[in-house]
Design an enzyme around this catalytic site. Structure first.
Site, PDB file in Angstrom:
ATOM      1  N   HIS A 256      45.044  28.117  44.608  1.00 44.01           N
ATOM      2  CA  HIS A 256      45.226  29.412  43.938  1.00 44.01           C
ATOM      3  C   HIS A 256      43.874  30.127  43.850  1.00 44.01           C
ATOM      4  CE1 HIS A 256      45.951  32.406  40.840  1.00 44.01           C
ATOM      5  NE2 HIS A 256      47.232  32.294  41.141  1.00 44.01           N
TER       6      HIS A 256
ATOM      7  N   GLU B  69      49.163  35.730  47.850  1.00 46.67           N
ATOM      8  CA  GLU B  69      48.889  36.392  46.578  1.00 46.67           C
ATOM      9  C   GLU B  69      47.576  37.152  46.692  1.00 46.67           C
ATOM     10  OE1 GLU B  69      50.883  34.164  43.136  1.00 46.67           O
ATOM     11  OE2 GLU B  69      49.124  32.985  43.621  1.00 46.67           O
TER      12      GLU B  69
HETATM   13  P1  13P Z   1      50.968  37.355  37.788  1.00 48.56           P
HETATM   14  O1  13P Z   1      52.427  37.375  38.170  1.00 48.56           O
HETATM   15  O2  13P Z   1      50.779  37.191  36.306  1.00 48.56           O
HETATM   16  O3  13P Z   1      50.202  38.495  38.366  1.00 48.56           O
HETATM   17  O4  13P Z   1      50.349  36.016  38.419  1.00 48.56           O
HETATM   18  C1  13P Z   1      50.654  35.699  39.735  1.00 48.56           C
HETATM   19  C2  13P Z   1      50.122  34.368  40.075  1.00 48.56           C
HETATM   20  O5  13P Z   1      48.932  34.173  40.158  1.00 48.56           O
HETATM   21  C3  13P Z   1      51.080  33.278  40.265  1.00 48.56           C
HETATM   22  O6  13P Z   1      50.417  32.125  40.614  1.00 48.56           O
END
Ligand code: 13P
Length: 249
Positions: A96, A166
């Site tokens: 992450h 992400e």
């Molecule tokens: P948010 O949905 O709070 O932006 O976070 C996304 C995330 O990092 C999921 O791992």
């Protein structure tokens, strides 16, 4: 099949976690909404409790937010893939952006963790994403495909792997919600390179009940990885229903 999951990040006491898990178990007593695979990634301190409350036959896959590549040993503060599995995890979240940025995760450590997770028969959830400056400079595709290539180096069977794209600029309180046009090129590239070989490619970053359907409509998106909008169980259940509605349509 759409995958819809949440990481609680560094939130939740045992009492809070048990309450969330209990309500989730009740809501999904007849199984997950059609066409949807739910997953929940709690902090390691509450993983076993959540596993116990959800029960053995739960439709919800459980995961850990991180695990070390070594099987055991002098790695203070870390947990192994085997320990996560012992506590009920079937999936390990790896790489992450918060771990890459604040805890010195590199493409190399991410690759080691992916291989360790597969070796022990668990499912890696590989997270990738570019910083805002790279997005602004038009470098998203190269950056993200490069991260995935590095993470999966030396791995031949990718069939259980989940990839979560992400973008860092879209994550968290200060994130900007992505529009379909912002992420379409990365999904097209990931889908053409990896789409047939991995289990699914998910999107994460400020996903909510309002933008979920638009996001799931982007070609190549196979699910959602959600933070804040799923930290109330009702919010999570709503996202599962939105996804199921799209599968059934
Ligand atoms: P948010 O949905 O709070 O932006 O976070 C996304 C995330 O990092 C999921 O791992």
């Amino acid at each position: 099949m759409l995958w819809v999951g949440t990481s609680w990040k560094m939130n939740g006491t045992l009492a809070w976690a048990r309450d969330y898990a209990g309500r989730l178990r009740e809501a999904l007593a007849d199984g997950a909404p059609e066409g949807v695979q739910p997953f929940v990634i709690p902090p390691a301190t509450v993983l076993a409790a959540v596993h116990e409350v959800l029960g053995e036959d739960s439709p919800v896959l459980l995961g850990a937010q991180n695990a070390h590549w070594a099987e055991a040993g002098a790695w203070t503060g870390e947990i192994s893939v085997g320990q996560a599995a012992d506590a009920g995890a079937e999936l390990i979240e790896i790489g992450h952006s918060e771990r890459r940025e604040f805890f010195a995760e590199t493409d190399d450590t991410v690759n080691r963790k992916v291989r360790a997770t597969l070796r022990q028969g668990l499912r890696p959830l590989l997270c990738v994403g570019e910083p805002g400056a790279v997005f602004d400079a038009g470098g998203s595709v190269d950056h993200v495909v490069g991260q995935v290539d590095a993470a999966l180096a030396g791995v031949s069977d990718l069939s259980t792997i989940l990839i979560a794209y992400e973008p860092i600029w879209a994550i968290g309180e200060h994130g900007r919600e992505a529009r379909a046009g912002d992420i379409a090129a990365v999904f097209a590239a990931l889908a053409s390179e990896y789409g047939e070989r991995v289990a699914a490619i998910l999107y994460g970053g400020s996903v909510n009940q309002r933008n979920a359907a638009e996001t799931l409509a982007v070609p190549g998106v196979g699910g959602l990885f959600v933070g804040r909008s799923a930290w109330r169980v009702e919010g999570y259940l709503e996202l599962l229903e939105i996804a199921s509605g799209l599968v059934r349509a």
